[in-house]
Design an enzyme around this catalytic site. Structure first.
Site, PDB file in Angstrom:
ATOM      1  N   SER A 182     -10.753  -0.510   3.018  1.00 31.85           N
ATOM      2  CA  SER A 182     -10.043  -0.664   4.302  1.00 31.85           C
ATOM      3  C   SER A 182      -9.596   0.710   4.786  1.00 31.85           C
ATOM      4  O   SER A 182      -8.878   1.413   4.073  1.00 31.85           O
ATOM      5  CB  SER A 182      -8.799  -1.534   4.137  1.00 31.85           C
ATOM      6  OG  SER A 182      -9.132  -2.803   3.662  1.00 31.85           O
ATOM      7  N   ARG A 234       0.824  -1.221   0.000  1.00 33.52           N
ATOM      8  CA  ARG A 234       0.000   0.000   0.000  1.00 33.52           C
ATOM      9  C   ARG A 234       0.859   1.272   0.000  1.00 33.52           C
ATOM     10  O   ARG A 234       0.538   2.263   0.656  1.00 33.52           O
ATOM     11  CB  ARG A 234      -0.920   0.030   1.230  1.00 33.52           C
ATOM     12  CG  ARG A 234      -1.964  -1.057   1.277  1.00 33.52           C
ATOM     13  CD  ARG A 234      -2.983  -0.929   0.154  1.00 33.52           C
ATOM     14  NE  ARG A 234      -4.066  -1.892   0.289  1.00 33.52           N
ATOM     15  CZ  ARG A 234      -4.038  -3.140  -0.188  1.00 33.52           C
ATOM     16  NH1 ARG A 234      -2.968  -3.577  -0.828  1.00 33.52           N
ATOM     17  NH2 ARG A 234      -5.077  -3.935  -0.036  1.00 33.52           N
ATOM     18  N   GLU A 273      -4.914   3.843   6.011  1.00 35.27           N
ATOM     19  CA  GLU A 273      -4.641   3.662   4.578  1.00 35.27           C
ATOM     20  C   GLU A 273      -5.253   4.817   3.788  1.00 35.27           C
ATOM     21  O   GLU A 273      -4.672   5.330   2.831  1.00 35.27           O
ATOM     22  CB  GLU A 273      -5.235   2.332   4.094  1.00 35.27           C
ATOM     23  CG  GLU A 273      -5.103   2.163   2.589  1.00 35.27           C
ATOM     24  CD  GLU A 273      -5.866   0.989   2.010  1.00 35.27           C
ATOM     25  OE1 GLU A 273      -5.669  -0.143   2.459  1.00 35.27           O
ATOM     26  OE2 GLU A 273      -6.662   1.224   1.080  1.00 35.27           O
TER      27      GLU A 273
HETATM   28  P1  FAD Z   1      -8.569   8.863  -5.211  1.00 39.20           P
HETATM   29  O1  FAD Z   1      -9.297   8.470  -3.989  1.00 39.20           O
HETATM   30  O2  FAD Z   1      -9.206   9.865  -6.101  1.00 39.20           O
HETATM   31  O3  FAD Z   1      -7.115   9.379  -4.793  1.00 39.20           O
HETATM   32  C1  FAD Z   1      -6.317   8.636  -3.902  1.00 39.20           C
HETATM   33  C2  FAD Z   1      -4.974   9.367  -3.726  1.00 39.20           C
HETATM   34  O4  FAD Z   1      -4.249   9.364  -4.940  1.00 39.20           O
HETATM   35  C3  FAD Z   1      -5.141  10.854  -3.370  1.00 39.20           C
HETATM   36  O5  FAD Z   1      -4.065  11.217  -2.546  1.00 39.20           O
HETATM   37  C4  FAD Z   1      -5.038  11.569  -4.718  1.00 39.20           C
HETATM   38  O6  FAD Z   1      -4.577  12.892  -4.609  1.00 39.20           O
HETATM   39  C5  FAD Z   1      -4.030  10.690  -5.436  1.00 39.20           C
HETATM   40  N1  FAD Z   1      -4.242  10.619  -6.896  1.00 39.20           N
HETATM   41  C6  FAD Z   1      -5.321  10.079  -7.522  1.00 39.20           C
HETATM   42  N2  FAD Z   1      -5.125  10.107  -8.846  1.00 39.20           N
HETATM   43  C7  FAD Z   1      -3.921  10.686  -9.069  1.00 39.20           C
HETATM   44  C8  FAD Z   1      -3.157  11.012 -10.237  1.00 39.20           C
HETATM   45  N3  FAD Z   1      -3.627  10.757 -11.453  1.00 39.20           N
HETATM   46  N4  FAD Z   1      -1.951  11.601 -10.080  1.00 39.20           N
HETATM   47  C9  FAD Z   1      -1.469  11.876  -8.844  1.00 39.20           C
HETATM   48  N5  FAD Z   1      -2.140  11.600  -7.708  1.00 39.20           N
HETATM   49  C10 FAD Z   1      -3.343  11.000  -7.811  1.00 39.20           C
HETATM   50  N6  FAD Z   1      -7.582  -0.591  -2.473  1.00 39.20           N
HETATM   51  C11 FAD Z   1      -6.768  -1.666  -2.600  1.00 39.20           C
HETATM   52  O7  FAD Z   1      -5.545  -1.525  -2.741  1.00 39.20           O
HETATM   53  N7  FAD Z   1      -7.267  -2.936  -2.570  1.00 39.20           N
HETATM   54  C12 FAD Z   1      -8.573  -3.185  -2.433  1.00 39.20           C
HETATM   55  O8  FAD Z   1      -8.993  -4.337  -2.406  1.00 39.20           O
HETATM   56  C13 FAD Z   1      -9.459  -2.071  -2.300  1.00 39.20           C
HETATM   57  N8  FAD Z   1     -10.789  -2.261  -2.112  1.00 39.20           N
HETATM   58  C14 FAD Z   1     -11.618  -1.196  -1.981  1.00 39.20           C
HETATM   59  C15 FAD Z   1     -12.983  -1.431  -1.798  1.00 39.20           C
HETATM   60  C16 FAD Z   1     -13.875  -0.379  -1.673  1.00 39.20           C
HETATM   61  C17 FAD Z   1     -15.343  -0.664  -1.494  1.00 39.20           C
HETATM   62  C18 FAD Z   1     -13.389   0.956  -1.735  1.00 39.20           C
HETATM   63  C19 FAD Z   1     -14.345   2.106  -1.638  1.00 39.20           C
HETATM   64  C20 FAD Z   1     -12.022   1.200  -1.889  1.00 39.20           C
HETATM   65  C21 FAD Z   1     -11.128   0.128  -2.006  1.00 39.20           C
HETATM   66  N9  FAD Z   1      -9.743   0.322  -2.165  1.00 39.20           N
HETATM   67  C22 FAD Z   1      -8.905  -0.765  -2.329  1.00 39.20           C
HETATM   68  C23 FAD Z   1      -9.163   1.688  -2.139  1.00 39.20           C
HETATM   69  C24 FAD Z   1      -9.233   2.424  -3.502  1.00 39.20           C
HETATM   70  O9  FAD Z   1     -10.176   1.838  -4.343  1.00 39.20           O
HETATM   71  C25 FAD Z   1      -7.891   2.425  -4.216  1.00 39.20           C
HETATM   72  O10 FAD Z   1      -6.915   3.023  -3.413  1.00 39.20           O
HETATM   73  C26 FAD Z   1      -7.939   3.178  -5.552  1.00 39.20           C
HETATM   74  O11 FAD Z   1      -6.747   2.992  -6.269  1.00 39.20           O
HETATM   75  C27 FAD Z   1      -8.178   4.676  -5.395  1.00 39.20           C
HETATM   76  O12 FAD Z   1      -8.394   5.218  -6.681  1.00 39.20           O
HETATM   77  P2  FAD Z   1      -9.097   6.606  -6.889  1.00 39.20           P
HETATM   78  O13 FAD Z   1      -8.992   6.948  -8.342  1.00 39.20           O
HETATM   79  O14 FAD Z   1     -10.464   6.571  -6.338  1.00 39.20           O
HETATM   80  O15 FAD Z   1      -8.164   7.561  -6.045  1.00 39.20           O
HETATM   81  N1  EPU Z   2     -11.089 -10.408   9.905  1.00 37.34           N
HETATM   82  C1  EPU Z   2     -11.785 -10.476  11.088  1.00 37.34           C
HETATM   83  N2  EPU Z   2     -12.827  -9.594  11.292  1.00 37.34           N
HETATM   84  C2  EPU Z   2     -13.182  -8.695  10.353  1.00 37.34           C
HETATM   85  C3  EPU Z   2     -12.446  -8.604   9.143  1.00 37.34           C
HETATM   86  C4  EPU Z   2     -11.394  -9.497   8.943  1.00 37.34           C
HETATM   87  O1  EPU Z   2     -11.489 -11.288  11.961  1.00 37.34           O
HETATM   88  O2  EPU Z   2     -14.145  -7.952  10.607  1.00 37.34           O
HETATM   89  C5  EPU Z   2     -10.006 -11.387   9.659  1.00 37.34           C
HETATM   90  C6  EPU Z   2     -10.460 -12.450   8.657  1.00 37.34           C
HETATM   91  O3  EPU Z   2     -11.140 -13.482   9.259  1.00 37.34           O
HETATM   92  C7  EPU Z   2      -9.139 -12.896   8.074  1.00 37.34           C
HETATM   93  C8  EPU Z   2      -8.291 -11.628   8.106  1.00 37.34           C
HETATM   94  O4  EPU Z   2      -8.906 -10.749   9.047  1.00 37.34           O
HETATM   95  O5  EPU Z   2      -8.542 -13.850   8.904  1.00 37.34           O
HETATM   96  C9  EPU Z   2      -8.146 -10.947   6.753  1.00 37.34           C
HETATM   97  O6  EPU Z   2      -9.430 -10.549   6.283  1.00 37.34           O
HETATM   98  P1  EPU Z   2      -9.739 -10.320   4.716  1.00 37.34           P
HETATM   99  O7  EPU Z   2      -9.323 -11.512   3.920  1.00 37.34           O
HETATM  100  O8  EPU Z   2     -11.134  -9.847   4.596  1.00 37.34           O
HETATM  101  O9  EPU Z   2      -8.744  -9.191   4.273  1.00 37.34           O
HETATM  102  P2  EPU Z   2      -8.308  -7.833   4.983  1.00 37.34           P
HETATM  103  O10 EPU Z   2      -6.939  -8.009   5.549  1.00 37.34           O
HETATM  104  O11 EPU Z   2      -9.364  -7.340   5.890  1.00 37.34           O
HETATM  105  C10 EPU Z   2      -7.088  -6.989   2.841  1.00 37.34           C
HETATM  106  C11 EPU Z   2      -6.936  -5.683   2.138  1.00 37.34           C
HETATM  107  C12 EPU Z   2      -8.122  -5.460   1.220  1.00 37.34           C
HETATM  108  C13 EPU Z   2      -8.170  -6.585   0.196  1.00 37.34           C
HETATM  109  C14 EPU Z   2      -8.295  -7.917   0.927  1.00 37.34           C
HETATM  110  C15 EPU Z   2      -8.210  -9.105  -0.010  1.00 37.34           C
HETATM  111  C16 EPU Z   2      -5.609  -4.204   3.509  1.00 37.34           C
HETATM  112  C17 EPU Z   2      -5.596  -3.042   4.428  1.00 37.34           C
HETATM  113  N3  EPU Z   2      -6.815  -4.609   3.086  1.00 37.34           N
HETATM  114  O12 EPU Z   2      -8.218  -6.885   3.685  1.00 37.34           O
HETATM  115  O13 EPU Z   2      -7.924  -4.225   0.541  1.00 37.34           O
HETATM  116  O14 EPU Z   2      -9.245  -6.424  -0.694  1.00 37.34           O
HETATM  117  O15 EPU Z   2      -7.219  -8.045   1.890  1.00 37.34           O
HETATM  118  O16 EPU Z   2      -6.910  -9.267  -0.454  1.00 37.34           O
HETATM  119  O17 EPU Z   2      -4.546  -4.714   3.155  1.00 37.34           O
HETATM  120  C18 EPU Z   2      -8.323  -1.872   0.693  1.00 37.34           C
HETATM  121  O18 EPU Z   2      -7.084  -1.729   0.705  1.00 37.34           O
HETATM  122  O19 EPU Z   2      -9.115  -0.901   0.703  1.00 37.34           O
HETATM  123  C19 EPU Z   2      -8.881  -3.222   0.659  1.00 37.34           C
HETATM  124  C20 EPU Z   2     -10.189  -3.465   0.719  1.00 37.34           C
END
Ligand code: FAD
Ligand code: EPU
Length: 338
Positions: free
Chosen positions: A238, A162, A334
């Site tokens: 997250s 991240r 994050e």
């Molecule tokens: P923004 O929120 O618009 O911006 C994020 C940051 O990047 C800000 O600091 C912004 O200034 C900067 N930025 C954006 N675009 C540019 C650019 N073109 N040039 C320079 N700076 C820029 N993330 C994960 O890694 N894994 C996941 O599984 C995951 N699951 C998610 C699930 C949900 C339901 C949600 C809501 C979010 C999740 N995220 C996850 C977080 C998010 O989706 C990612 O971080 C995504 O890449 C953000 O993209 P954005 O375009 O919305 O960025």
């Molecule tokens: N867990 C709990 N309680 C909860 C949530 C999770 O006990 O309420 C435990 C689960 O049982 C499991 C562990 O935590 O043992 C991991 O949970 P999960 O697989 O759901 O993944 P996570 O660590 O919560 C991370 C990323 C996600 C990504 C998933 C899948 C981070 C901060 N988050 O979540 O990314 O989608 O793994 O790879 O690394 C994001 O960055 O926004 C994001 C959603």
């Protein structure tokens, strides 16, 4: 340039704040010209993609620049792989689906992550055993102080969990305009994540019928089962990172909390599950007014409608404190706090 724009539709938390000025940039040429004529190094500005990794805590008294640079083109291709240059303003999930349709593999595990392509290198998006650093070859970025164009190789981006230089040493210095991805034409399936295997079995998929589309469908099903859809419940995924602790601290905690999930890291230390730590401190499903902690995933803070960014920030502060008190582990946010 527009004035006094409501940002509610521009952030997935659905927080209502106003930007003093708002500008959408739609081409590389237009962006270069803008930054050459308006160097921003001493200005208050925010680059906005899909707004899915932000918490807006107050009205933004500066310029919001919405990155809307589109386009997908092939840069290089042979029998085994293809390199695609993708505009920063392209929607990430649409790009994943587009790649799968064309028979390219490498990002199917990253299906359904909200946001745009330009932000994908920012925090090196990752899910289900894959990180975007595994496929990024180059990032093109425009200096916000000179308008000059720079290219960063995968190595120069210093990708980490991240994190990248765009979130650390080079924070607020570049406007990412496009990203290059090398995808494989020979599928290289990654089903190391236990939940994917289980989901594939439920979908009736075995080794012989495995496809990139099947993995994408499995990931989408898992995500839909625990993560709130931002179009229904405001959130930014997250809220905290999964913390990394030393082996010594891990051994101490493991004695006390025998069922604590942890992953040993190749470089040493252990990564803990922040969701588990938050659940064990009693916050899972906690609701206060119109915001709280998601019922199915304790790592996700939610806005049920009308909450302020400061209320959610304050909740995150209280969660941080509880986890610190119970486990002696300090969580790091994050989500970008603005
Ligand atoms: P923004 O929120 O618009 O911006 C994020 C940051 O990047 C800000 O600091 C912004 O200034 C900067 N930025 C954006 N675009 C540019 C650019 N073109 N040039 C320079 N700076 C820029 N993330 C994960 O890694 N894994 C996941 O599984 C995951 N699951 C998610 C699930 C949900 C339901 C949600 C809501 C979010 C999740 N995220 C996850 C977080 C998010 O989706 C990612 O971080 C995504 O890449 C953000 O993209 P954005 O375009 O919305 O960025
Ligand atoms: N867990 C709990 N309680 C909860 C949530 C999770 O006990 O309420 C435990 C689960 O049982 C499991 C562990 O935590 O043992 C991991 O949970 P999960 O697989 O759901 O993944 P996570 O660590 O919560 C991370 C990323 C996600 C990504 C998933 C899948 C981070 C901060 N988050 O979540 O990314 O989608 O793994 O790879 O690394 C994001 O960055 O926004 C994001 C959603």
């Amino acid at each position: 340039m527009k004035q006094n724009i409501n940002l509610k539709e521009f952030n997935t938390f659905g927080i209502e704040v106003f930007a003093k000025e708002f500008l959408a940039l739609s081409s590389k040429e237009e962006s270069i010209e803008f930054f050459k004529n308006n160097p921003l190094e001493n200005e208050n500005f925010l680059i906005l993609g899909g707004g899915s990794n932000l918490l807006l805590t107050e009205d933004f008294d500066g310029l919001v620049i919405h990155n809307n640079l589109k386009g997908i083109e092939i840069c290089e291709e042979d029998d085994n792989s293809v390199t695609l240059k993708v505009g920063a303003g392209e929607n990430w999930h649409n790009f994943v689906l587009h790649s799968i349709e064309l028979g390219y593999s490498g990002i199917e595990n990253l299906s359904l992550i909200p946001g745009n392509v330009g932000a994908s290198p920012m925090q090196n998006i990752g899910a289900y055993g894959v990180e975007v650093k595994d496929v990024i070859t180059k990032v093109e970025a425009i200096s916000i102080s000179t308008g000059d164009v720079f290219y960063f190789s995968n190595k120069e981006c210093e990708f980490d969990y991240r994190s990248s230089i765009f979130k650390t040493s080079h924070k607020n210095q570049y406007f990412i305009s496009s990203v290059e991805f090398k995808l494989s034409k020979q599928p290289n399936f990654n089903v190391s994540y236990g939940a994917i295997k289980t989901q594939l079995e439920e979908h009736g998929i075995d080794e012989n019928s495995l496809t990139t589309k099947a993995i994408s469908d499995a990931v989408i099903a898992i995500r839909k089962s625990k993560l709130p859809d931002p179009s229904e419940i405001g959130n930014s995924g997250s809220f905290f990172k999964n913390p990394v602790i030393s082996e010594v601290q891990f051994e101490q905690l493991k004695k006390k909390f025998k069922d604590m999930p942890a992953y040993q890291l190749p470089q040493g230390g252990y990564k803990l599950a922040a969701g588990w730590l938050i659940e064990k401190t009693g916050w899972k499903g906690y609701t206060e007014g119109n915001y709280g902690v998601h019922k199915k995933q304790a790592l996700v803070l939610v806005n049920y409608g009308g909450a302020s960014g400061l209320e959610i920030y304050d909740l995150s502060e209280r969660i941080l404190l509880s986890v610190q008190q119970k486990f002696g582990v300090t969580l790091e946010r994050e989500v970008n706090i603005i």
